[in-house]
Enzyme design. Sequence first.
Site, mmCIF file in Angstrom:
data_model
loop_
_atom_site.group_PDB
_atom_site.id
_atom_site.type_symbol
_atom_site.label_atom_id
_atom_site.label_comp_id
_atom_site.label_asym_id
_atom_site.label_seq_id
_atom_site.Cartn_x
_atom_site.Cartn_y
_atom_site.Cartn_z
ATOM 1 N N LEU A 108 -48.193 -26.791 1.352
ATOM 2 C CA LEU A 108 -47.104 -28.109 1.306
ATOM 3 C C LEU A 108 -46.930 -28.382 2.521
ATOM 4 C CD1 LEU A 108 -44.341 -26.103 -0.782
ATOM 5 C CD2 LEU A 108 -46.189 -27.607 -1.703
ATOM 6 N N ASP A 109 -46.929 -29.761 2.539
ATOM 7 C CA ASP A 109 -46.664 -30.488 3.901
ATOM 8 C C ASP A 109 -45.590 -29.955 4.750
ATOM 9 O OD1 ASP A 109 -48.744 -32.308 3.210
ATOM 10 O OD2 ASP A 109 -47.413 -34.022 2.548
ATOM 11 N N LEU A 110 -45.634 -30.162 6.041
ATOM 12 C CA LEU A 110 -44.589 -29.590 6.928
ATOM 13 C C LEU A 110 -43.079 -30.137 6.139
ATOM 14 C CD1 LEU A 110 -43.273 -28.572 9.709
ATOM 15 C CD2 LEU A 110 -43.598 -31.102 10.229
ATOM 16 N N THR A 166 -42.141 -31.122 3.319
ATOM 17 C CA THR A 166 -41.854 -30.926 1.875
ATOM 18 C C THR A 166 -41.493 -29.416 1.695
ATOM 19 O OG1 THR A 166 -43.936 -32.406 1.348
ATOM 20 C CG2 THR A 166 -43.092 -30.756 -0.395
#
Length: 446
Positions: A289-291, A293
């Site tokens: 997951l993106d930083l 998110t």
Amino acid sequence: MIPFSTIVEPAEAPARFPSPFDRAAIHPLARRAAAETMTLLDAGLGDAWELGQVGGGKMFGVLVVAASDGSLGYLRAFSGMLKGQWTIAGWAPPTFDARARDVIWIPGEAALAALSHDAARTAMSRELLPAIQGTYSFANARGEVRALHELFAPAQPPAGAGDCAAPKLLAEAYAKGLRPLALAEFWWGAPPRSGDRRSGSFYAACQGKCPPLLAHMLSGLPADPPPQYGSAALAPHEPTVVYEDAHVVVVDKPSGMLSVPGLSQKDCVSNRLRARYPEATGQLVVHRLDLDTSGLLIAAKDPQTFSALQRLFSQRAIAKRYVAWLDGVLIGERGVVDLPIRMDVEDRPRQIHDPVHGKSAMTEWAVLERGNDRTKLALVPLTGRTHQLRVHASHPLGLDAPIVGDRLYGREAPEHGERLLLHAESVAFTHPVTGVSIQLSRPAPF
């Protein structure tokens, strides 16, 4: 130096030069200079330069400066060329030696025109590029001058290095004996063909061409360092375990924590799980997951389970559902976004739409709630591309409404401490070892 439209007192100037790589750190004076420049462009200059035509938009920049008598003003610049011209009165000139470049380019351009095959033109252009780049040089606040090749060594400078607005502005300030104080860059006109820029929005300096240049050019100034995302700026909490057995663990990742280690930041979900489960072997985190998110993240405790879960992802046999608040009002209740995307090699980690070279990317969406010029959506990614949901939300050919708090694709940089309103709410898959159907959910914290 262009004077501000109304008097600006020296006390309004920043004590330190804000980082040009931090979109959220644009100083009010730089915003004011940009607003005056936007007014000029909107009053007809943009039309004269055909910036509104398809593919005709351009990055512009302003640099707030101080003269030797302490008075404040600003400089203006555009990236690259405008209507085939490098130099336009009232705008910062290019950073190359024009006479030296003409010696190389004028006969080179004639030779290129004489070639009948595209492959031959491409080969000759590659031969000309290092010689042309040799005509670029850059000073800093200490008066130290470095050639373009020196600043990128041992790598070769990318094409277009030195032609962005930021290095042009700093070079002009030093040439005129002005002290740089604050910078802002913005897009004006029609969006690029990739659709990843909005007219009137501010953007950070690009990551592909500018870091070595601006690091040198700002040397000698009291300047803030570039932001280090994932450096615990949001003080993330410990990932919460939502499901666990002998083979699989699923956690709720907080916003502001990396999934796996970064170049400058080692604190991440993977390392925290490693400390929690010292007996686990092989890689742990199966996907990312993106930083910014939050939400459900799947990890494996052994290599066999890790490989099996990765196969399920590659077969699209793991269902994921996200929720997000979008900055805008959507028309319709549900639909599918189908926009191929790829890495923007000139501005990592941004992703851009590319119908020719991009990888297939599809997202289902459905409206959950509306209010205050925002729309809450359920998002189901049918493919797993980097930043897929963020690009599909923000792109004009997608939902045309960026996710609230998106520092890369949003209309404005988020306020300090404001998080990205994107959360991985649920996952469903068949356990690769036991064959049991696993369905997990974790409500969004917003």
